[in-house]
Design a protein around this motif. Structure first.
Motif, PDB file in Angstrom:
ATOM      1  N   ILE A   1       0.697  -1.361   0.038  1.00 22.31           N
ATOM      2  CA  ILE A   1       0.053  -0.107  -0.025  1.00 22.31           C
ATOM      3  C   ILE A   1       0.900   1.292   0.109  1.00 22.31           C
ATOM      4  CG2 ILE A   1      -1.871   1.208   1.170  1.00 22.31           C
ATOM      5  CD1 ILE A   1      -2.192  -1.307   2.808  1.00 22.31           C
ATOM      6  N   ASP A   2       0.472   2.283  -0.957  1.00 19.94           N
ATOM      7  CA  ASP A   2       1.158   3.424  -0.932  1.00 19.94           C
ATOM      8  C   ASP A   2       0.015   4.394  -0.280  1.00 19.94           C
ATOM      9  OD1 ASP A   2       2.703   5.822  -1.358  1.00 19.94           O
ATOM     10  OD2 ASP A   2       2.627   5.566  -3.409  1.00 19.94           O
ATOM     11  N   ILE A   3       0.261   4.922   0.829  1.00 16.65           N
ATOM     12  CA  ILE A   3      -0.654   5.733   1.368  1.00 16.65           C
ATOM     13  C   ILE A   3      -0.148   7.185   1.139  1.00 16.65           C
ATOM     14  CG2 ILE A   3      -1.991   6.636   3.462  1.00 16.65           C
ATOM     15  CD1 ILE A   3      -1.397   3.777   4.670  1.00 16.65           C
ATOM     16  N   GLN A   4      -1.016   8.127   0.737  1.00 20.18           N
ATOM     17  CA  GLN A   4      -0.690   9.520   0.418  1.00 20.18           C
ATOM     18  C   GLN A   4      -1.497  10.197   1.339  1.00 20.18           C
ATOM     19  OE1 GLN A   4       1.732  10.801  -1.396  1.00 20.18           O
ATOM     20  NE2 GLN A   4       1.190  12.881  -1.121  1.00 20.18           N
TER      21      GLN A   4
ATOM     22  N   CYS B   1      -9.385   4.711  -2.676  1.00 21.88           N
ATOM     23  CA  CYS B   1      -8.381   3.463  -2.947  1.00 21.88           C
ATOM     24  C   CYS B   1      -8.481   3.098  -4.406  1.00 21.88           C
ATOM     25  CB  CYS B   1      -9.225   2.306  -2.138  1.00 21.88           C
ATOM     26  SG  CYS B   1      -8.150   0.724  -2.149  1.00 21.88           S
ATOM     27  N   LEU B   2      -7.323   2.908  -4.708  1.00 23.24           N
ATOM     28  CA  LEU B   2      -7.086   2.702  -6.334  1.00 23.24           C
ATOM     29  C   LEU B   2      -6.335   1.296  -6.206  1.00 23.24           C
ATOM     30  CD1 LEU B   2      -6.471   6.125  -7.750  1.00 23.24           C
ATOM     31  CD2 LEU B   2      -8.534   4.743  -8.056  1.00 23.24           C
TER      32      LEU B   2
ATOM     33  N   PRO C   1      -5.601  -8.498  -7.321  1.00 25.48           N
ATOM     34  CA  PRO C   1      -4.994  -7.205  -6.726  1.00 25.48           C
ATOM     35  C   PRO C   1      -4.357  -7.333  -5.247  1.00 25.48           C
ATOM     36  CG  PRO C   1      -7.364  -7.122  -7.091  1.00 25.48           C
ATOM     37  CD  PRO C   1      -6.850  -8.222  -7.440  1.00 25.48           C
ATOM     38  N   ARG C   2      -2.940  -6.727  -5.317  1.00 24.83           N
ATOM     39  CA  ARG C   2      -2.166  -6.795  -4.113  1.00 24.83           C
ATOM     40  C   ARG C   2      -1.652  -5.644  -3.684  1.00 24.83           C
ATOM     41  NH1 ARG C   2      -5.123 -10.484  -3.849  1.00 24.83           N
ATOM     42  NH2 ARG C   2      -4.700 -12.787  -3.594  1.00 24.83           N
ATOM     43  N   GLU C   3      -1.488  -4.626  -5.028  1.00 27.93           N
ATOM     44  CA  GLU C   3      -1.006  -3.418  -4.741  1.00 27.93           C
ATOM     45  C   GLU C   3      -2.015  -2.296  -4.918  1.00 27.93           C
ATOM     46  OE1 GLU C   3       2.041  -3.092  -7.731  1.00 27.93           O
ATOM     47  OE2 GLU C   3       3.041  -5.172  -7.292  1.00 27.93           O
ATOM     48  N   PHE C   4      -1.852  -1.383  -3.862  1.00 27.57           N
ATOM     49  CA  PHE C   4      -2.977  -0.258  -3.935  1.00 27.57           C
ATOM     50  C   PHE C   4      -2.219   1.041  -3.390  1.00 27.57           C
ATOM     51  CE2 PHE C   4      -4.571  -4.343  -2.847  1.00 27.57           C
ATOM     52  CZ  PHE C   4      -5.885  -4.472  -3.292  1.00 27.57           C
ATOM     53  N   ASP C   5      -2.897   2.221  -3.974  1.00 30.47           N
ATOM     54  CA  ASP C   5      -2.862   3.583  -3.687  1.00 30.47           C
ATOM     55  C   ASP C   5      -3.929   3.703  -2.741  1.00 30.47           C
ATOM     56  OD1 ASP C   5      -0.382   3.747  -4.816  1.00 30.47           O
ATOM     57  OD2 ASP C   5      -1.149   4.892  -6.440  1.00 30.47           O
ATOM     58  N   LEU C   6      -3.643   4.517  -1.538  1.00 28.34           N
ATOM     59  CA  LEU C   6      -4.771   5.236  -0.914  1.00 28.34           C
ATOM     60  C   LEU C   6      -4.363   6.416  -0.743  1.00 28.34           C
ATOM     61  CD1 LEU C   6      -5.066   2.950   2.369  1.00 28.34           C
ATOM     62  CD2 LEU C   6      -6.343   2.779   0.127  1.00 28.34           C
ATOM     63  N   GLU C   7      -5.535   7.498  -0.732  1.00 25.75           N
ATOM     64  CA  GLU C   7      -5.425   8.803  -0.595  1.00 25.75           C
ATOM     65  C   GLU C   7      -6.381   9.143   0.675  1.00 25.75           C
ATOM     66  OE1 GLU C   7      -4.351  11.377  -4.538  1.00 25.75           O
ATOM     67  OE2 GLU C   7      -6.200  11.423  -3.966  1.00 25.75           O
ATOM     68  N   ILE C   8      -5.633   9.878   1.577  1.00 32.61           N
ATOM     69  CA  ILE C   8      -6.547  10.122   2.876  1.00 32.61           C
ATOM     70  C   ILE C   8      -6.477  11.542   3.088  1.00 32.61           C
ATOM     71  CG2 ILE C   8      -6.734   9.854   5.255  1.00 32.61           C
ATOM     72  CD1 ILE C   8      -7.168   7.069   3.765  1.00 32.61           C
TER      73      ILE C   8
ATOM     74  N   ALA D   1      -9.761   3.282   8.058  1.00 32.65           N
ATOM     75  CA  ALA D   1     -10.273   1.997   8.066  1.00 32.65           C
ATOM     76  C   ALA D   1     -11.344   1.797   6.927  1.00 32.65           C
ATOM     77  CB  ALA D   1     -11.007   1.965   9.515  1.00 32.65           C
ATOM     78  N   HIS D   2     -11.844   2.889   6.604  1.00 35.13           N
ATOM     79  CA  HIS D   2     -13.080   2.665   5.225  1.00 35.13           C
ATOM     80  C   HIS D   2     -12.187   2.274   4.129  1.00 35.13           C
ATOM     81  CE1 HIS D   2     -16.420   3.801   3.318  1.00 35.13           C
ATOM     82  NE2 HIS D   2     -15.679   4.018   2.246  1.00 35.13           N
ATOM     83  N   GLU D   3     -11.011   2.951   3.778  1.00 36.60           N
ATOM     84  CA  GLU D   3     -10.166   2.640   2.579  1.00 36.60           C
ATOM     85  C   GLU D   3      -9.439   1.068   2.659  1.00 36.60           C
ATOM     86  OE1 GLU D   3     -11.021   4.056   0.160  1.00 36.60           O
ATOM     87  OE2 GLU D   3     -11.659   5.759   1.122  1.00 36.60           O
ATOM     88  N   MET D   4      -9.235   0.873   4.081  1.00 33.45           N
ATOM     89  CA  MET D   4      -8.744  -0.654   4.048  1.00 33.45           C
ATOM     90  C   MET D   4      -9.764  -1.635   3.956  1.00 33.45           C
ATOM     91  SD  MET D   4      -5.489  -0.417   4.835  1.00 33.45           S
ATOM     92  CE  MET D   4      -5.111  -1.962   5.318  1.00 33.45           C
ATOM     93  N   VAL D   5     -10.988  -1.383   4.131  1.00 33.72           N
ATOM     94  CA  VAL D   5     -12.000  -2.241   3.896  1.00 33.72           C
ATOM     95  C   VAL D   5     -12.137  -2.609   2.363  1.00 33.72           C
ATOM     96  CG1 VAL D   5     -14.549  -2.448   3.841  1.00 33.72           C
ATOM     97  CG2 VAL D   5     -13.320  -1.788   6.070  1.00 33.72           C
TER      98      VAL D   5
END
Length: 182
Positions: free
Chosen positions: A41-44, A61-62, A70-77, A91-95
């Motif tokens: 996960i890349d969290i921005q 979540c992308l 899918p095993r690789e994700f980008d999250l923007e928070i 938590a929402h994006e991790m779901v």
């Protein structure tokens, strides 16, 4: 699990630890250990995301890797909010990561069609809360955040560190106006 963290408010070791530890906790609550171990996960953390999206989004979540598994994700928070809300958004994006990684939710190139629990789902014209993956994420984010507080000391440790770092300015804003003696 590999977690990269960057962006707004991420220079502080304490905040970085809070986000990474919370993401790992959420993943372990949602997923089998072998699945969680293989997620990247890349969290921005972004500033004022809600304003940039006209109030529509506080997180995204992308899938960035292979869509078929899918095993690789980008999250923007959106990091402009209070810490507890940031943890709920995470938590929402991790779901959503869990939904994608377990193939419960499958996205296709065609934007208006998704697959939810094995069934084709056309969502064009539906509201946010009418989308089954969002309804599930909204429900589970509350449970995950509650479990984070009840089962771990992650948030307590963050708060203890923040208070000891700068106790004079820890209680500011509305809280200080209501409780001037603190």
């Amino acid at each position: 699990m590999l977690i990269q963290l960057s962006g707004y408010r991420t220079q502080g070791k304490n905040f970085r630890g809070l986000i990474v530890d919370s993401a790992e906790f959420y993943a372990n609550e949602l997923m089998r250990k072998d699945l969680a171990r293989n997620i990247s996960i890349d969290i921005q953390i972004v500033r004022r995301m809600e304003k940039k999206t006209n109030g529509d989004q506080m997180g995204t979540c992308l899938i960035t890797g292979e869509c078929s598994r899918p095993r690789e994700f980008d999250l923007e928070i959106d990091g402009s909010h209070r810490t507890t809300l940031i943890l709920k958004i995470l938590a929402h994006e991790m779901v959503h990561i869990w939904q994608f990684a377990t193939r419960k939710w499958i996205q296709y190139e065609k934007k208006d069609i998704e697959k939810w629990k094995g069934e084709i789902f056309e969502w064009k014209g539906l509201g946010y809360s009418d989308l089954p993956w969002e309804a599930e994420a909204l429900e589970k984010e509350v449970i995950l955040f509650h479990n984070l507080i009840e089962k771990t000391s992650i948030l307590d440790d963050y708060m203890d560190h923040a208070m000891h770092r700068d106790p004079e300015t820890f209680y500011e804003g509305e809280y200080a106006k209501i409780h001037p003696s603190v």
